[in-house]
Scaffold this motif. Sequence first.
Motif, PDB file in Angstrom:
ATOM      1  N   VAL A 167      30.785  89.438  70.179  1.00 58.31           N
ATOM      2  CA  VAL A 167      32.017  88.991  69.527  1.00 58.31           C
ATOM      3  C   VAL A 167      33.058  90.083  69.737  1.00 58.31           C
ATOM      4  O   VAL A 167      32.823  91.253  69.421  1.00 58.31           O
ATOM      5  CB  VAL A 167      31.799  88.733  68.023  1.00 58.31           C
ATOM      6  CG1 VAL A 167      33.143  88.480  67.336  1.00 58.31           C
ATOM      7  CG2 VAL A 167      30.863  87.554  67.820  1.00 58.31           C
ATOM      8  N   ILE A 168      34.174  89.700  70.323  1.00 54.84           N
ATOM      9  CA  ILE A 168      35.279  90.648  70.499  1.00 54.84           C
ATOM     10  C   ILE A 168      36.331  90.305  69.459  1.00 54.84           C
ATOM     11  O   ILE A 168      36.838  89.175  69.435  1.00 54.84           O
ATOM     12  CB  ILE A 168      35.862  90.553  71.925  1.00 54.84           C
ATOM     13  CG1 ILE A 168      34.790  90.945  72.950  1.00 54.84           C
ATOM     14  CG2 ILE A 168      37.101  91.437  72.054  1.00 54.84           C
ATOM     15  CD1 ILE A 168      35.227  90.787  74.399  1.00 54.84           C
ATOM     16  N   ILE A 169      36.624  91.251  68.607  1.00 54.38           N
ATOM     17  CA  ILE A 169      37.624  91.001  67.566  1.00 54.38           C
ATOM     18  C   ILE A 169      38.960  91.514  68.087  1.00 54.38           C
ATOM     19  O   ILE A 169      39.125  92.707  68.330  1.00 54.38           O
ATOM     20  CB  ILE A 169      37.230  91.684  66.244  1.00 54.38           C
ATOM     21  CG1 ILE A 169      35.827  91.243  65.839  1.00 54.38           C
ATOM     22  CG2 ILE A 169      38.256  91.336  65.163  1.00 54.38           C
ATOM     23  CD1 ILE A 169      35.306  91.948  64.603  1.00 54.38           C
ATOM     24  N   GLY A 197      42.322  89.320  70.143  1.00 57.80           N
ATOM     25  CA  GLY A 197      42.639  88.608  71.380  1.00 57.80           C
ATOM     26  C   GLY A 197      43.925  89.107  71.988  1.00 57.80           C
ATOM     27  O   GLY A 197      44.806  88.330  72.358  1.00 57.80           O
ATOM     28  N   GLY A 198      44.053  90.420  72.079  1.00 55.49           N
ATOM     29  CA  GLY A 198      45.176  91.002  72.794  1.00 55.49           C
ATOM     30  C   GLY A 198      44.732  91.382  74.193  1.00 55.49           C
ATOM     31  O   GLY A 198      43.635  91.015  74.636  1.00 55.49           O
ATOM     32  N   GLY A 199      45.562  92.124  74.875  1.00 55.35           N
ATOM     33  CA  GLY A 199      45.253  92.514  76.239  1.00 55.35           C
ATOM     34  C   GLY A 199      43.901  93.195  76.353  1.00 55.35           C
ATOM     35  O   GLY A 199      43.084  92.850  77.211  1.00 55.35           O
ATOM     36  N   HIS A 200      43.646  94.153  75.464  1.00 54.04           N
ATOM     37  CA  HIS A 200      42.395  94.908  75.566  1.00 54.04           C
ATOM     38  C   HIS A 200      41.167  94.030  75.369  1.00 54.04           C
ATOM     39  O   HIS A 200      40.225  94.093  76.152  1.00 54.04           O
ATOM     40  CB  HIS A 200      42.384  96.033  74.536  1.00 54.04           C
ATOM     41  CG  HIS A 200      43.210  97.216  74.938  1.00 54.04           C
ATOM     42  ND1 HIS A 200      42.806  98.507  74.749  1.00 54.04           N
ATOM     43  CD2 HIS A 200      44.429  97.297  75.527  1.00 54.04           C
ATOM     44  CE1 HIS A 200      43.731  99.344  75.198  1.00 54.04           C
ATOM     45  NE2 HIS A 200      44.733  98.624  75.661  1.00 54.04           N
ATOM     46  N   GLY A 201      41.186  93.227  74.297  1.00 52.04           N
ATOM     47  CA  GLY A 201      40.032  92.386  74.015  1.00 52.04           C
ATOM     48  C   GLY A 201      39.796  91.371  75.123  1.00 52.04           C
ATOM     49  O   GLY A 201      38.650  91.137  75.539  1.00 52.04           O
ATOM     50  N   LEU A 202      40.889  90.807  75.629  1.00 52.50           N
ATOM     51  CA  LEU A 202      40.757  89.803  76.686  1.00 52.50           C
ATOM     52  C   LEU A 202      40.286  90.440  77.987  1.00 52.50           C
ATOM     53  O   LEU A 202      39.477  89.869  78.719  1.00 52.50           O
ATOM     54  CB  LEU A 202      42.096  89.085  76.889  1.00 52.50           C
ATOM     55  CG  LEU A 202      42.527  88.232  75.685  1.00 52.50           C
ATOM     56  CD1 LEU A 202      44.001  87.853  75.791  1.00 52.50           C
ATOM     57  CD2 LEU A 202      41.653  86.990  75.561  1.00 52.50           C
ATOM     58  N   ALA A 211      32.679  85.418  72.303  1.00 52.30           N
ATOM     59  CA  ALA A 211      33.811  84.843  71.577  1.00 52.30           C
ATOM     60  C   ALA A 211      34.858  85.923  71.368  1.00 52.30           C
ATOM     61  O   ALA A 211      34.541  87.017  70.905  1.00 52.30           O
ATOM     62  CB  ALA A 211      33.366  84.297  70.232  1.00 52.30           C
ATOM     63  N   VAL A 212      36.088  85.604  71.738  1.00 51.04           N
ATOM     64  CA  VAL A 212      37.209  86.488  71.421  1.00 51.04           C
ATOM     65  C   VAL A 212      37.902  85.879  70.209  1.00 51.04           C
ATOM     66  O   VAL A 212      38.334  84.722  70.255  1.00 51.04           O
ATOM     67  CB  VAL A 212      38.187  86.596  72.603  1.00 51.04           C
ATOM     68  CG1 VAL A 212      39.358  87.495  72.236  1.00 51.04           C
ATOM     69  CG2 VAL A 212      37.481  87.107  73.844  1.00 51.04           C
ATOM     70  N   LEU A 213      38.004  86.645  69.137  1.00 49.31           N
ATOM     71  CA  LEU A 213      38.616  86.132  67.902  1.00 49.31           C
ATOM     72  C   LEU A 213      40.013  86.728  67.747  1.00 49.31           C
ATOM     73  O   LEU A 213      40.176  87.939  67.758  1.00 49.31           O
ATOM     74  CB  LEU A 213      37.766  86.499  66.687  1.00 49.31           C
ATOM     75  CG  LEU A 213      36.271  86.163  66.767  1.00 49.31           C
ATOM     76  CD1 LEU A 213      35.583  86.526  65.446  1.00 49.31           C
ATOM     77  CD2 LEU A 213      36.050  84.694  67.088  1.00 49.31           C
ATOM     78  N   GLU A 214      40.990  85.875  67.599  1.00 50.79           N
ATOM     79  CA  GLU A 214      42.377  86.330  67.469  1.00 50.79           C
ATOM     80  C   GLU A 214      42.963  85.730  66.190  1.00 50.79           C
ATOM     81  O   GLU A 214      42.955  84.520  66.020  1.00 50.79           O
ATOM     82  CB  GLU A 214      43.181  85.896  68.697  1.00 50.79           C
ATOM     83  CG  GLU A 214      44.687  86.039  68.565  1.00 50.79           C
ATOM     84  CD  GLU A 214      45.121  87.442  68.157  1.00 50.79           C
ATOM     85  OE1 GLU A 214      44.666  88.412  68.775  1.00 50.79           O
ATOM     86  OE2 GLU A 214      45.897  87.557  67.174  1.00 50.79           O
ATOM     87  N   LEU A 233      32.767  94.167  69.503  1.00 53.30           N
ATOM     88  CA  LEU A 233      33.784  95.093  69.997  1.00 53.30           C
ATOM     89  C   LEU A 233      35.045  94.891  69.172  1.00 53.30           C
ATOM     90  O   LEU A 233      35.548  93.772  69.062  1.00 53.30           O
ATOM     91  CB  LEU A 233      34.079  94.814  71.480  1.00 53.30           C
ATOM     92  CG  LEU A 233      35.287  95.569  72.063  1.00 53.30           C
ATOM     93  CD1 LEU A 233      35.091  97.077  71.996  1.00 53.30           C
ATOM     94  CD2 LEU A 233      35.545  95.143  73.499  1.00 53.30           C
ATOM     95  N   GLN A 234      35.515  95.979  68.601  1.00 47.13           N
ATOM     96  CA  GLN A 234      36.762  95.928  67.824  1.00 47.13           C
ATOM     97  C   GLN A 234      37.910  96.351  68.726  1.00 47.13           C
ATOM     98  O   GLN A 234      37.887  97.443  69.286  1.00 47.13           O
ATOM     99  CB  GLN A 234      36.636  96.843  66.599  1.00 47.13           C
ATOM    100  CG  GLN A 234      37.941  97.497  66.219  1.00 47.13           C
ATOM    101  CD  GLN A 234      37.948  98.181  64.873  1.00 47.13           C
ATOM    102  OE1 GLN A 234      36.945  98.227  64.160  1.00 47.13           O
ATOM    103  NE2 GLN A 234      39.088  98.727  64.528  1.00 47.13           N
ATOM    104  N   ALA A 235      38.901  95.505  68.862  1.00 48.46           N
ATOM    105  CA  ALA A 235      40.072  95.828  69.697  1.00 48.46           C
ATOM    106  C   ALA A 235      41.314  95.273  69.015  1.00 48.46           C
ATOM    107  O   ALA A 235      41.910  94.307  69.469  1.00 48.46           O
ATOM    108  CB  ALA A 235      39.905  95.246  71.092  1.00 48.46           C
ATOM    109  N   VAL A 236      41.656  95.867  67.885  1.00 50.59           N
ATOM    110  CA  VAL A 236      42.730  95.310  67.046  1.00 50.59           C
ATOM    111  C   VAL A 236      43.795  96.369  66.764  1.00 50.59           C
ATOM    112  O   VAL A 236      43.957  96.824  65.635  1.00 50.59           O
ATOM    113  CB  VAL A 236      42.168  94.750  65.722  1.00 50.59           C
ATOM    114  CG1 VAL A 236      41.334  93.519  65.982  1.00 50.59           C
ATOM    115  CG2 VAL A 236      41.321  95.789  64.996  1.00 50.59           C
ATOM    116  N   ALA A 237      44.517  96.746  67.786  1.00 50.62           N
ATOM    117  CA  ALA A 237      45.543  97.771  67.606  1.00 50.62           C
ATOM    118  C   ALA A 237      46.505  97.380  66.499  1.00 50.62           C
ATOM    119  O   ALA A 237      46.951  96.241  66.428  1.00 50.62           O
ATOM    120  CB  ALA A 237      46.307  97.964  68.907  1.00 50.62           C
TER     121      ALA A 237
END
Lengths: 968, 413
Positions: free
Chosen positions: B33-35, B37-42, B58-61, B231-235
Amino acid sequence: MSAAPYRLPPHPGERIDRDKPVAFSFEGRTYEGLAGDTVASALAAHGVKILSRSFKYRRPRGVLTMAGQDANTLIQLGDAPNVPADTLAIAQGLEVAGQNYSGSLARDWGSWIGHFGRFLPVGFYYKAFFRPKGAWRFWEPVVRGRAGLGRVDVKAHHRYYDKAYAWHDVAVIGGGPAGMAAALEAARAGADVLLVEENPYLGGSLAYARADAEGELALRRLTQLSGAVRGAGVRVMTGAMCQGVFGENWLSVIQGDRMHKVRAKEVVLATGSVEQPAIFRNNDLPGIMQGSAAQRLIRLYGVRPGKRAIVVTANSDGYGVALDLLDAGVEVAALLDLRAAPPSCARSEAARQRGVRVVPRYAPWEGVIGKDGTVSGLRIARVVGHGRCDAPDETIDCDLICMSIGYAPSAQLLHHAGGKAAYDKASATFTIRGVPPHMAVAGSMDGAYEIEAAMTDGRRAGWDAVTRLGKTADEPPMASKGGAGWNHPWPVFPHPEGKDFVDFDEDLQVSDIRNAIAEGYDHIELLKRYSTAGMGPSQGRHTALTLARLAAEATGRDIEIVGATTVRPPVSGEKFGHLAGRGFEPVRLTAMHHRHVELGAQMMPAGLWLRPAYYATPDKRAEAIRAEAAAVREGVGIIDVSTLGGFDVRGPDAAELLNRLYTFNYKNQPVGRARYALMCDQTGAIIDDGVAARFHDQHFYVTATTGGADRVYQSMLWWNAQWRLDVDVTSLTAAYAGVNIAGPRARDALAKLCKDVDLSANAFPYMGVRLGTVAGIPARLLRVGFVGELGYELHVPASQGEALWDALLYAGREFDIRPFGVEAQRLLRMEKGHIIVGQDTDGETHPYMADMGWAIAKKKPFFIGMRAIAAQMQRPLPRKLVGFALTNPLDPVPEECHLVVRDGAIVGRVTSAAYSDSLRRIIGLAFVAPDQTEPGSRFTIKIGEKKLIEAEVVKLPFYDPDGKRQEM
Amino acid sequence: MPFGLLKYGLLPSRRVPRRIPPTPELKPSYDVVIIGGGGHGLAAAYYLATVHGITNVAVLEKGYLAGGNTARNTAIIRSNYLTPEGVRFYDESVRLYQGLSNELGFNILYSERGHLTLAHTDAAVRTMRWRAEVNKHCGVNSELIFPDDIRKLAPSLNLSQDVRYPILAALHHPPGSIARHDAVAWGYAIGAARRGVEIHQQTEVTGLKREGNRIVAVETNRGTVACGKVLQAVAGSSTRLADMAGLRLPIKTVPLQACVSQPLKPFLDPIIVSGSLHVYISQSSRGELVMGGSTDPYPLYSTRSTLEFKETLMAHMLEMFPFLSEVRLLRQWAGMADMTPDFSPVMGETPLDNYYLDAGWGTWGFKATPVCGKRMAETVATGKAPDILHAFRLSRFEEFAQAGERGAASVGH
């Protein structure tokens, strides 16, 4: 120059002065207008319809709103690009031109691209131009050259702009019927009221719209209300644009060359609404405009907007437009009413009576393009459903099409403040759903379209505002609101051949929007970003509503939750010059500044200050620095050190505060002595240094670096507030001037001026501090030695700085005293091995890394950075600062920040380096690997791309290692 | 005319295929699960699918696709950093960017303009030389240049010495580029979705379910999903999300504002930055001037705009480009910058066994999108951060082994 064929005879309410002709030029041709005209109205009076070329397809464009709300009328005014021609007042000799064309505005040879529209779908640039790899390098300049609108003139000068401030109880934005009523209500309740109107006159729609069959009501109300407003003591600003509402009702209002920053306790927004375009093929042709634009031309400027018109409407305002056109002598060829069964009203009855051909349930299907690129007719078709029509069955010749199919609220300011609007099915437009605290809305933006309703709504909003201010007034009635019947829910008639523009700024057609959604960009924000709808200069004013409708239709979502994109400031194009104002770049000059200039110093910036770098012309720089350094080493020199930070720290806890802020011990420091003061941050990194002079048990005078003084002062105050010690800190940085007199003859020179302090080595030793007088000036004398010679820092009130400087130079004449600058000082201190914080340290240099462990008191319980330093000292040092000399005297002087390398890896860098006359070799300071720090170790410095030179570690200080000279 | 457009224009229906799929129903569980849905997560999702064959992702935005800082940054790409580790990392990103349009089949409008960082003080000259030397040593093209050469690259820049802060020198970084920020995210999203990654828009994480040293499930406003790895990618929200995982990050979040002018004909090729004047500016391919300044002076979780920001920015802007006083500002906005003490990001493993961090992106996140995505995908797939990320590990702060990049930050903070 010819007479203006479209100018109407005078009539009441017009804003032009018939007695004041004004000549200006457009596209190199001279036209005559009247004072009060805008460029667009004056040109319209001459029948000029094409004002600019569009962004993508380079289509000719003309008047759309006559309100400065669109990109169609953006023109080039000399060096100013993108100026709205429909609000720019003409002036004698004004020169303006169209934008974004090649060849001529009328015949743009770049307009071929419009024929290739089918190959340029929405987001086309994402889909192509990148194969093969590197292709975009070729295509980008092509795309860039076509994009953009106006041009800047890089030679233009910065014009004058300034700023003012104001505070009011209530600020009312919008001087239409609702705004004036609100201002009046608030002022009558005793509030201090500001009324801001973007046009040069009050009235809003009252000034141009036709509310009744006779066409008299609006003007009558305008006269009544504006008279009352002026009589009620309201501060009225006309020609003033409120560009944004920021936190806590902080408004920016631009008027003329000035930005007014206004703080209002309450804000009433009465900014009206924007008439929306109908979407059909070629709806962008010059000659097709909002009904309100035609009315503005007629009523404000006395201009007949065309000869033969078609009105496209879905509300009773369209009938008012038809009546105005008739009054202006325009033939109304037809009035298409999109509605199947238009209800009757006074204006529609009047129009019918005057013979207007009303065609219900008919839609505009396609604008016909005339020879000159403007509209020459309209193909019309019968509406059979939601945006669907039969085949067109008639073509009507015309040179003017007026669209009056509905409105969207001008709610930008509300959005800036955090308010909300959402689509409302009942009124078929966006409606206000959430109003932030200390704000009210009124008028047509609030759904009160009729004049009387708008006024009632305005009164109510004004009353709301003053009530929240605690004033009492009789509660006025609620207005009847709700816009049913004003806005057509689907004025969109897509054409198979396209060119049915949803966004004029960006040349976006219905298919572009639908395709963007089909590709998956179906959230309204994604849709905007992918299609660029609403990203042009009109910021979506004419687009958002259609975008929401098309998005809801294509996704099957409820239009009420599809919403609109975020609205951000400013409301309309805002000149950089207005924002910048006069600018404020203060420069600080020391008390001796003019003496330095007289002595021929080259001044260099140091923080906010200017300091003398050296005293010579730039071509004699090297010699001057050497001579200045030699004077200090052999005779005596003086340097202006006024820019150093200076702080008085007084109170029972003075020593305790310093003990916590700096690394040394200050509690056992004797009165009359100075100690080095090294400051670290919480990561242990060195951030500043200076000396702490103790003049009394409870009084220290602490210096700081020029660049760090403000930060040190803030830090002292911040920590003192945290720790609540019994101590006061006062910044004396600017209050004191300072001179360092240094060199073997410093004592002799100073002795001539200082009789009340015993300067002998025993009585006033190195690191001693005294209070006394120098040349009769009360002074703080600090015997410290940055440059490594006998020296005294003399700190005196800034008012006496120049006198001190003069006296020292005079007294030192017999010793060949010489002023020296920052450059010589840098060399001298390096010879002595003293660091400059920020040059010989960086954000990760702790004291041990800088070989300054001696500056840390080992036994005190705490200082800022102590724990971090201790943690780092658990591991080997990653690098260390050392003194070095080049082994080969023929090698060049390394530059600061040349790298120290070993086996291809970066292990450190040079932080300072210079040729030293005293030592006759190239010396410097450098970070090196921890195993390269022993004197005699050799290391490699990389100079330029390839060249490597060798250096040898030398024990610091290079000069006078025993300190005899500074302690003599 | 390029073939792609020809093909499109001649399609009989001119109906386009859907490229970004609609948000599907959430499955009960995902391998990853990628938290965010910005550039990094995508990008991470894309590389998980393409490089590592992991597609049960799953990318969660929480909002719309790439609508956070990816949508708000000023799209500058460069690798002229200060630490060798930073230079190496961002250089890999620049290289990925250079081929990204072709990799993704989506033109990200990558435009190599050259990047000039101006020095107005001798201290700044020193820092620029430091960066130039480190860059060159690492094989990155940067050079310290002086006004005569600056004038050739940016003839419209005010190089007069009679101004408050005369320009003394500049760090010239020819690979410095701009790109269309949204397109980068969309390209990755399309590429990832084509390979089976699910992108869930309007899906906000409300909690993380922890068992022992693992996150076992991710709770969202649309239901709970079990997860193999997270993966946390939530700037901009890094600390708040990490808090749900029980992690405390050395990050403070401050607003960073930017603005754009109305479109103008091209007159400015290079990207120009002045740290001393707190200004940066570039001209987009649409002709807009894209501008920004320093971060706001206080922490705040808000994307509100301020008047002060643009007043100071423009006062300084007109020092550099006096002729812009008649140009009009079109729009201003704000993003949220997760500032770390050393101005470097935090990437890699965490004290939790299956939770990986992509955070601390301050004002430098966009330029790292490809490399971060690629290397974080590697980290998630193998369970171990590769060497190139070592300098950016979370534990560096307790070890006082910072990756100090303050000197390479484009503008003041």
